[in-house]
Design a protein around this motif. Structure first.
Motif: not given
Length: 230
Positions: A50-60
């Motif tokens: 949330l802090l870095l505004d990164i999409e879950y799909t990118q993280y996953n």
């Protein structure tokens, strides 16, 4: 900076492992059951995304390397069970009865709650595999027409909850038998519960490891039947 981190091949894996390690340190320092390392890691990863505004799909995508280890790690739980084979043979009937009762309790409770809160069939079957390991639960959810992502979330929450309240429940109901503790944790809270069982002792860990496999198999069979009840 955000784009660089999100596109990093190992971003998800590094964040996940760092968050879990932080959870272990916090748990070791304060020694509170509610400070479960996995719970802390989950909240921490969510906060970072949330802090870095990164999409879950990118993280996953960058955390998939950890997911690859899920099945081998589950298989490795057979080692402590092998070391307690004699104890298992001696208490085979009680073990079988305990796991069967636990699986039925899980399925019946989901059915009752689904009717109580007027859930749709899709929502109902999504919750049925809540107490088994993710690898099996996702397959059941997909087969029955459930929502896999919610199934995974429910399985994780169930495991963390079981891990956190295990000591309290055992003290409340005066459960002192190691076999009973292990079976309860493995049947109700799968691998996360088994991590707690291993903290309690070798017997607890071995019985919990057994419960994961057997409960998973029984849930595959039972969920197919219970799915038709609503």
């Amino acid at each position: 900076m955000k784009t660089f981190l999100a596109d990093s091949v190992f971003f998800g894996a590094v964040v996940s492992l760092a968050a879990y390690e932080a959870g272990l340190l916090i748990r070791k320092k304060f020694r509170l059951a509610v400070l479960n390392p996995l719970l802390i890691a989950t909240v921490s990863v969510m906060a970072v995304l949330l802090l870095l505004d990164i999409e879950y799909t990118q993280y996953n995508e960058s955390a998939r390397y950890i997911s690859y280890l899920l099945t081998p790690a589950t298989v490795c739980l057979a080692v402590p069970l092998y070391q307690q084979l004699g104890l298992l043979r001696k208490n085979l009937k009680a073990v079988a009865g305990g796991i069967t009762a636990g699986v039925l309790a899980s399925l019946v409770s989901v059915l009752v709650l689904a009717k109580l809160f007027s859930l749709t069939h899709e929502q109902y079957v999504t919750l049925l595999p809540k107490s088994i390991t993710t690898a099996i639960g996702m397959g059941i959810s997909e087969e029955l027409g459930g929502i896999q992502t919610i199934t995974v979330a429910v399985i994780i929450v169930t495991g963390i909850l079981g891990n956190v309240i295990a000591d309290f429940v055992c003290k409340l109901f005066r459960i002192e038998e190691p076999i009973a503790k292990g079976l309860a944790l493995g049947t109700a809270s799968h691998a996360i519960g088994t991590a707690k069982a291993m903290e309690l002792g070798e017997v607890e860990g071995a019985m919990s490891s057994l419960a994961i496999a057997v409960a998973g198999l029984l849930t595959v069979i039972g969920a197919s039947f219970f799915a038709n009840l609503m």
